[in-house]
Scaffold this motif. Structure first.
Motif, PDB file in Angstrom:
ATOM      1  N   ILE A 338     107.372 -78.062  56.461  1.00  0.00           N
ATOM      2  CA  ILE A 338     108.036 -78.505  57.593  1.00  0.00           C
ATOM      3  C   ILE A 338     107.427 -78.676  58.322  1.00  0.00           C
ATOM      4  CG2 ILE A 338     109.169 -76.697  59.924  1.00  0.00           C
ATOM      5  CD1 ILE A 338     109.798 -74.922  58.246  1.00  0.00           C
ATOM      6  N   VAL A 339     105.740 -77.674  59.014  1.00  0.00           N
ATOM      7  CA  VAL A 339     105.043 -79.108  59.553  1.00  0.00           C
ATOM      8  C   VAL A 339     104.549 -80.460  59.161  1.00  0.00           C
ATOM      9  CG1 VAL A 339     102.414 -78.930  60.351  1.00  0.00           C
ATOM     10  CG2 VAL A 339     104.092 -76.836  60.151  1.00  0.00           C
ATOM     11  N   CYS A 340     104.049 -80.765  57.557  1.00  0.00           N
ATOM     12  CA  CYS A 340     104.274 -81.795  56.880  1.00  0.00           C
ATOM     13  C   CYS A 340     105.393 -83.261  57.862  1.00  0.00           C
ATOM     14  CB  CYS A 340     103.546 -81.928  55.481  1.00  0.00           C
ATOM     15  SG  CYS A 340     102.118 -80.815  55.447  1.00  0.00           S
ATOM     16  N   SER A 341     106.659 -82.361  56.624  1.00  0.00           N
ATOM     17  CA  SER A 341     107.238 -83.231  57.227  1.00  0.00           C
ATOM     18  C   SER A 341     108.011 -84.104  58.873  1.00  0.00           C
ATOM     19  CB  SER A 341     108.502 -82.110  56.950  1.00  0.00           C
ATOM     20  OG  SER A 341     108.988 -82.123  55.707  1.00  0.00           O
ATOM     21  N   PHE A 342     107.084 -83.095  59.049  1.00  0.00           N
ATOM     22  CA  PHE A 342     107.469 -83.282  61.099  1.00  0.00           C
ATOM     23  C   PHE A 342     106.164 -84.626  61.480  1.00  0.00           C
ATOM     24  CE2 PHE A 342     106.417 -83.038  65.799  1.00  0.00           C
ATOM     25  CZ  PHE A 342     107.659 -83.439  65.927  1.00  0.00           C
ATOM     26  N   LEU A 343     105.082 -84.507  61.118  1.00  0.00           N
ATOM     27  CA  LEU A 343     104.082 -84.919  61.256  1.00  0.00           C
ATOM     28  C   LEU A 343     104.130 -86.880  60.097  1.00  0.00           C
ATOM     29  CD1 LEU A 343     100.624 -82.943  59.891  1.00  0.00           C
ATOM     30  CD2 LEU A 343     101.790 -83.143  62.170  1.00  0.00           C
ATOM     31  N   MET A 498     101.320 -79.709  66.508  1.00  0.00           N
ATOM     32  CA  MET A 498     101.232 -78.977  65.453  1.00  0.00           C
ATOM     33  C   MET A 498     100.614 -78.978  64.085  1.00  0.00           C
ATOM     34  SD  MET A 498     105.826 -79.944  64.766  1.00  0.00           S
ATOM     35  CE  MET A 498     105.839 -78.344  63.126  1.00  0.00           C
ATOM     36  N   VAL A 499      99.333 -79.782  64.393  1.00  0.00           N
ATOM     37  CA  VAL A 499      99.086 -79.508  62.983  1.00  0.00           C
ATOM     38  C   VAL A 499      97.688 -78.548  63.835  1.00  0.00           C
ATOM     39  CG1 VAL A 499      96.396 -81.799  62.737  1.00  0.00           C
ATOM     40  CG2 VAL A 499      98.532 -83.143  63.725  1.00  0.00           C
ATOM     41  N   LEU A 500      97.499 -77.988  64.665  1.00  0.00           N
ATOM     42  CA  LEU A 500      96.840 -76.888  64.315  1.00  0.00           C
ATOM     43  C   LEU A 500      97.453 -75.822  63.917  1.00  0.00           C
ATOM     44  CD1 LEU A 500      96.801 -76.518  68.514  1.00  0.00           C
ATOM     45  CD2 LEU A 500      94.567 -77.237  67.057  1.00  0.00           C
ATOM     46  N   ILE A 501      98.948 -75.464  63.008  1.00  0.00           N
ATOM     47  CA  ILE A 501      98.902 -74.826  62.065  1.00  0.00           C
ATOM     48  C   ILE A 501      98.317 -74.767  60.623  1.00  0.00           C
ATOM     49  CG2 ILE A 501     101.351 -73.990  61.055  1.00  0.00           C
ATOM     50  CD1 ILE A 501     102.520 -74.990  63.678  1.00  0.00           C
TER      51      ILE A 501
END
Length: 529
Positions: A338-343, A498-501
């Motif tokens: 999810i996070v990588c998709s948003f990045l 979001m990178v912090l996750i």
């Protein structure tokens, strides 16, 4: 494949050298489709660019003196209107007989060249920008499809087939006889061929150990940028979208020969239990690089194909489906997807948005696009200098924040400060390019080998929401000049948080199993090679 095998492989790759003769030969082959991808990803910008056109004034066309234009066509800002004209005075057919108090729409359009002329798209900006959106929407099909093919049948086969599809449908598009035919081939070319770049990238990343990944990524991005800069040069020279498509797409068919010329990924072969094939390639690499593998690592060359009893290993070839199911059940890996998709979505939206909107800046649109492409060279060189020194997370956070500040800052610069606006614009492209290059490396490092390209393809395809919407952003400028830049900056600011996750992956061997990928989230598992 066991954890020990995975670690041994990275150590063997280290002893073979990041870029010995074997790596150079294979990288040289991979860089060719990457160069082509640099042109394919943005060709729609010039394939259906917004050209100079205006209302056709029948009684005036053909005159050598063009001073009548301001009498027949109203000004919008400092330019002649593209879609409006003054009404002619009834009963007077002379060239200067117009009622400047009455403005009407065009009866016909006077074009210069390109798609707008041949398909009559003047004053239909939504149809023109839709071509780019259709192209990028094809990536929702291509990236997961190519990823599944790559993880199941091998990297080189997926690369060869995807490139062949690029060549066939891209070349065929140059013979389009109407708008519908053109957008259908636009979609098919992207849907079946756009995965060639990600396949070549994954194969290149798996070709080297941790120490060679950043340099390899930088080299790939240099070649991609060279392709990107070639595109406006060819377009400027040819001034014919059909010839442009034929010249750039025909060479893609040559990549089909990679089925016989290119070596398969050793890491992929091991993850599928094809140990003998992997060992043969490693021996070939050691011979080409003139390297003797140390005795402590020799046991990997003694591996045999697993016996049927060993099929319980979730990373073996017979458990491909169960492995992917286990990956999706992992909360840690689901969160990363999810996070990588948003990045990825943020990078594609800002990256392509800035590239596409550059042709609307003042001055020569071809030169502007070249400059926006050229700035990627120092950006990728910066990646080479900082990623292995400061880590992935810090650089991503800084670059996203910097990109946000620069993009939003554009709205505060007066219109007459064109040079300052261009500098800020290029700086924004610089920062998002660093982030985009970092995301490509980062995403390839946080997922297990057996499903790496499938998950990378999922992130990339979901992230392509950004590149799908990017071609439409010039329409926002019709309402407020800096509205696209404000959108870009807001999204980049959110991505920085979001990178912090995500975990840090600096100098960490690529995870080969689900358990190894999950352990990346624990600080104790991060150790230098």
């Amino acid at each position: 494949m066991s954890k020990d095998t995975a670690i041994d492989l990275d150590r063997i790759l280290q002893q073979l050298g990041a870029f010995g003769k074997y790596n150079i030969v294979n990288y040289a082959l991979l860089l060719f489709p990457i160069y082509l991808a640099g042109m394919y990803g943005s060709v729609f910008v010039f394939e259906a660019s917004d050209i100079n056109y205006r209302c056709k004034i029948e009684q005036c066309e053909g005159l050598d003196d063009t001073s009548w234009l301001t009498s027949a066509i109203p000004l919008e800002g400092d330019r002649l209107s593209k879609c409006k004209r003054y009404a002619a005075i009834v009963g007077n057919e002379t060239c200067r007989a117009f009622n400047t108090n009455i403005t009407i729409g065009c009866d016909a359009i006077q074009y210069s060249h390109y798609v707008l002329l041949q398909f009559d798209l003047g004053c239909q900006n939504w149809k023109r920008t839709l071509i780019g959106t259709i192209h990028n929407s094809g990536l929702f099909v291509s990236l997961p499809l190519t990823g599944i093919m790559s993880d199941r049948f091998g990297r080189k086969k997926a690369l060869a087939v995807a490139s062949l599809m690029n060549g066939i449908f891209g070349f065929a598009r140059s013979f389009s006889v109407n708008y519908v035919m053109m957008v259908v081939f636009e979609f098919l070319e992207a849907a079946l061929g756009a995965g060639a770049y990600t396949t070549a990238f994954v194969l290149a990343m798996e070709l080297v150990g941790p120490k060679g990944r950043v340099f390899g990524n930088t080299l790939i991005n240099f070649i991609f940028t060279f392709g990107l800069m070639t595109l406006p040069g060819l377009s400027w020279w040819l001034q014919d979208w059909r010839q442009l498509l034929r010249i750039i797409y025909a060479p893609a068919m040559l990549v089909l020969s990679y089925i016989w010329l290119l070596n398969e990924s050793v890491r992929w072969l091991l993850s599928k239990g094809r140990n003998e094939d992997a060992i043969e390639i490693l021996r070939k690499a050691a011979k080409m690089n003139n390297v003797d593998i140390s005795e402590e690592l020799n046991p990997i060359f003694e591996m045999k194909v697993p016996e049927p009893k060993q099929t319980k290993n979730v990373d073996a070839e017979n458990d491909r489906t169960s492995t992917f199911a286990r990956v999706l059940k992992s909360r840690i890996i689901r969160t990363r997807v999810i996070v990588c998709s948003f990045l990825w979505m943020t990078c594609t939206f800002v990256y392509y948005g800035l590239s596409i909107n550059s042709v609307g800046l003042g001055g020569n649109k071809y030169v502007n696009f070249m400059l926006v492409g050229f700035v990627e060279i120092p950006a990728n060189f910066a990646c080479l200098l900082v990623l292995d020194r400061f880590g992935r997370k810090k650089i991503l956070i800084i670059m996203y924040i910097l990109s946000a500040c620069l993009c939003i800052g554009l709205s505060f610069i007066p219109k007459d400060h064109k040079l300052l606006s261009l500098i800020i614009y290029l700086s924004g492209k610089f920062s998002i390019t660093v982030a985009y290059s970092s995301v490509y490396i980062y995403v390839s490092e946080v997922f297990p080998t057996s499903v790496r390209q499938s998950l990378l393809a999922i992130c990339s395809s979901l992230g392509r929401v950004g590149s799908t919407l990017a071609p439409l952003t010039p329409l926002l400028a019709l309402y407020y000049d800096n509205l696209p830049s404000i959108f870009f900056g807001s999204l980049a600011l959110t991505a920085s948080a979001m990178v912090l996750i995500l975990p840090e992956t600096l100098n960490v061997p690529l995870p080969d199993t689900i358990e190894e990928a999950e352990r990346l989230a624990r600080p104790k598992s991060v150790s230098a090679e």
